[in-house]
Design a protein around this motif. Structure first.
Motif, PDB file in Angstrom:
ATOM      1  N   ASN A  87      48.007  35.880  38.425  1.00  0.00           N
ATOM      2  CA  ASN A  87      48.454  35.959  39.798  1.00  0.00           C
ATOM      3  C   ASN A  87      47.282  36.547  40.860  1.00  0.00           C
ATOM      4  O   ASN A  87      46.195  37.138  40.131  1.00  0.00           O
ATOM      5  CB  ASN A  87      49.684  36.906  40.165  1.00  0.00           C
ATOM      6  CG  ASN A  87      49.456  38.241  39.624  1.00  0.00           C
ATOM      7  OD1 ASN A  87      48.815  39.029  40.135  1.00  0.00           O
ATOM      8  ND2 ASN A  87      49.927  38.510  38.405  1.00  0.00           N
ATOM      9  N   ALA A  88      47.142  36.450  41.855  1.00  0.00           N
ATOM     10  CA  ALA A  88      46.263  36.660  42.926  1.00  0.00           C
ATOM     11  C   ALA A  88      45.915  38.291  42.987  1.00  0.00           C
ATOM     12  O   ALA A  88      44.753  38.828  43.177  1.00  0.00           O
ATOM     13  CB  ALA A  88      46.403  36.293  44.372  1.00  0.00           C
ATOM     14  N   LYS A  89      46.979  38.984  42.657  1.00  0.00           N
ATOM     15  CA  LYS A  89      46.875  40.722  42.883  1.00  0.00           C
ATOM     16  C   LYS A  89      46.161  41.114  41.584  1.00  0.00           C
ATOM     17  O   LYS A  89      45.581  42.165  41.688  1.00  0.00           O
ATOM     18  CB  LYS A  89      48.225  41.234  42.906  1.00  0.00           C
ATOM     19  CG  LYS A  89      48.912  40.844  44.286  1.00  0.00           C
ATOM     20  CD  LYS A  89      50.415  41.587  44.189  1.00  0.00           C
ATOM     21  CE  LYS A  89      51.193  41.219  45.593  1.00  0.00           C
ATOM     22  NZ  LYS A  89      52.447  41.985  45.443  1.00  0.00           N
ATOM     23  N   ALA A  90      46.141  40.261  40.451  1.00  0.00           N
ATOM     24  CA  ALA A  90      45.369  40.771  39.174  1.00  0.00           C
ATOM     25  C   ALA A  90      43.949  40.613  39.397  1.00  0.00           C
ATOM     26  O   ALA A  90      43.225  40.932  38.552  1.00  0.00           O
ATOM     27  CB  ALA A  90      45.690  39.987  38.019  1.00  0.00           C
ATOM     28  N   LEU A  91      43.425  40.008  40.367  1.00  0.00           N
ATOM     29  CA  LEU A  91      42.010  39.733  40.521  1.00  0.00           C
ATOM     30  C   LEU A  91      41.235  40.576  41.896  1.00  0.00           C
ATOM     31  O   LEU A  91      42.094  40.655  42.928  1.00  0.00           O
ATOM     32  CB  LEU A  91      41.809  38.262  40.692  1.00  0.00           C
ATOM     33  CG  LEU A  91      40.400  37.649  40.471  1.00  0.00           C
ATOM     34  CD1 LEU A  91      40.045  37.988  38.991  1.00  0.00           C
ATOM     35  CD2 LEU A  91      40.149  36.202  40.903  1.00  0.00           C
ATOM     36  N   ARG A  92      40.137  40.988  41.681  1.00  0.00           N
ATOM     37  CA  ARG A  92      39.530  41.566  42.898  1.00  0.00           C
ATOM     38  C   ARG A  92      37.872  41.470  42.670  1.00  0.00           C
ATOM     39  O   ARG A  92      37.431  41.197  41.586  1.00  0.00           O
ATOM     40  CB  ARG A  92      39.931  43.027  42.934  1.00  0.00           C
ATOM     41  CG  ARG A  92      39.654  43.946  41.738  1.00  0.00           C
ATOM     42  CD  ARG A  92      39.977  45.308  41.895  1.00  0.00           C
ATOM     43  NE  ARG A  92      39.787  45.947  40.550  1.00  0.00           N
ATOM     44  CZ  ARG A  92      38.715  46.553  40.212  1.00  0.00           C
ATOM     45  NH1 ARG A  92      37.517  46.356  40.927  1.00  0.00           N
ATOM     46  NH2 ARG A  92      38.489  47.367  39.013  1.00  0.00           N
ATOM     47  N   ILE A  93      37.234  41.678  43.603  1.00  0.00           N
ATOM     48  CA  ILE A  93      35.826  41.650  43.521  1.00  0.00           C
ATOM     49  C   ILE A  93      35.517  43.031  42.640  1.00  0.00           C
ATOM     50  O   ILE A  93      35.812  44.284  42.874  1.00  0.00           O
ATOM     51  CB  ILE A  93      35.267  41.967  45.048  1.00  0.00           C
ATOM     52  CG1 ILE A  93      35.340  40.744  45.953  1.00  0.00           C
ATOM     53  CG2 ILE A  93      33.657  42.410  44.719  1.00  0.00           C
ATOM     54  CD1 ILE A  93      34.803  40.691  47.166  1.00  0.00           C
ATOM     55  N   GLY A  94      34.698  42.604  41.489  1.00  0.00           N
ATOM     56  CA  GLY A  94      34.513  43.566  40.707  1.00  0.00           C
ATOM     57  C   GLY A  94      35.180  43.230  39.417  1.00  0.00           C
ATOM     58  O   GLY A  94      34.928  44.003  38.260  1.00  0.00           O
ATOM     59  N   SER A  95      36.251  42.496  39.185  1.00  0.00           N
ATOM     60  CA  SER A  95      37.010  42.384  38.294  1.00  0.00           C
ATOM     61  C   SER A  95      35.787  41.614  37.022  1.00  0.00           C
ATOM     62  O   SER A  95      35.184  40.991  37.130  1.00  0.00           O
ATOM     63  CB  SER A  95      37.999  41.274  38.331  1.00  0.00           C
ATOM     64  OG  SER A  95      39.006  41.842  39.062  1.00  0.00           O
ATOM     65  N   ARG A  96      36.224  42.405  35.681  1.00  0.00           N
ATOM     66  CA  ARG A  96      35.554  41.836  34.666  1.00  0.00           C
ATOM     67  C   ARG A  96      36.097  40.555  33.984  1.00  0.00           C
ATOM     68  O   ARG A  96      37.419  40.592  33.766  1.00  0.00           O
ATOM     69  CB  ARG A  96      35.333  42.942  33.581  1.00  0.00           C
ATOM     70  CG  ARG A  96      34.759  44.126  34.237  1.00  0.00           C
ATOM     71  CD  ARG A  96      33.066  43.996  33.840  1.00  0.00           C
ATOM     72  NE  ARG A  96      32.506  43.854  32.856  1.00  0.00           N
ATOM     73  CZ  ARG A  96      31.487  43.091  32.421  1.00  0.00           C
ATOM     74  NH1 ARG A  96      30.585  42.805  33.446  1.00  0.00           N
ATOM     75  NH2 ARG A  96      30.980  43.111  31.235  1.00  0.00           N
TER      76      ARG A  96
END
Length: 298
Positions: free
Chosen positions: A117-126
């Protein structure tokens, strides 16, 4: 009068596929992908380009012949969520297109990330690559990238056996008979229930046992809105009840009255299960119900 415009449909297609040579740089990159590795190429300035290019986009100079293995993990530098994938997309479920800077690289590549889902991703995610079982030397040999594992769900179950000590056994034997057994401290004259072998206030031994009535007064309580198999209904009340003749309260459920009508000072009585169903357990007391007596001022 002007004539109608002429329109014709055209399709450019190579049914057997358009074959082209890769060159030594891209060819090496695709060959390494087939082997389950990701490589970049080093520029004259020492930067590592991934995907590799024949020329440095910053200077226009030809790259060196030094290939460097990178990743396989990387960091998301930008991403866009695809809520409704198309037939041509790599995944048939919502995913993200992301630019991923692999460890050891100085540039980022674009690939799909299956984050759930979109909430599980962010800039800096590995993220880490998920490889196809059969690889052919194509960027799609990486099916997609997936976030690092940061949480796991582990089933927890503990089985243990408790053995009641002497004072607790005395109390539970009393409950099995339908009475509450307490103890009076000979030094401070305090009555404690459940019965205990020593006084929690002065530390002296308690030898005197006495049976207390099953009536008492609510000193404080809490309204619970989560289901409990022991409760009469939801919401239900758990309360500290000071038995008549005792000096400390005991905790128990309250039933037979709507939760919002329970109050401090309310007089209550234990509701016991039938005598034939009793064991050495506090389950012998279903809950305490109001007696109808006037409230007690605490």
């Amino acid at each position: 009068m002007p004539s109608e415009p002429l329109v014709a449909e055209h399709v450019l297609e190579f049914p057997g596929g358009y074959e082209r040579t890769t060159g030594p740089v891209i060819g090496r990159f695709l060959t390494e992908l087939r082997g389950g590795r990701i490589v970049g190429v080093r520029t004259a300035e020492g930067k590592v380009l991934v995907p590799p290019l024949e020329y440095d986009p910053a200077s226009g100079e030809a790259v060196t012949e030094e290939f460097v293995e990178v990743g396989p993990a990387g960091t998301v530098t930008a991403w866009a969520w695809v809520a409704e994938p198309r037939d041509s997309h790599p995944l048939d479920r919502p995913f993200a297109w992301a630019t991923i800077k692999l460890d050891g690289a100085d540039t980022a590549l674009v690939h799909a990330v299956d984050a759930g889902n979109a909430k599980a991703l962010r800039i800096g995610s590995r993220v880490w690559p998920v490889w196809r079982s059969e690889r052919t030397g194509h960027i799609t040999d990486i099916s997609y990238f997936a976030p690092e594992v940061t949480k796991i769900v582990s089933p927890v179950r503990a089985e243990y056996r408790l053995q009641a000590g002497g004072s607790l056994l005395t109390f539970l034997e009393g409950v099995e008979r339908g009475v509450f057994v307490g103890g009076r401290c000979p030094a401070c004259d305090k009555v404690y229930v459940p019965y205990r072998a020593s006084c929690p206030q002065c530390g002296g031994p308690i030898a005197d046992q006495l049976e207390l009535p099953d009536t008492g007064t609510i000193t404080t309580y809490a309204i619970n809105n989560l289901p409990d198999p022991r409760a009469p209904e939801v919401p239900f009340v758990s309360a500290y009840i000071l038995l008549d003749g005792a000096d400390i309260p005991m905790i128990a459920l309250v039933g037979g009255v709507p939760a919002h009508e329970v109050r401090q000072g309310m007089r209550v009585r234990a509701e016991w299960v039938p005598e034939g169903e009793r064991t050495k357990s506090m389950r012998n007391v279903r809950w305490f119900t109001p007696t109808g007596e006037p409230d007690v001022e605490l």
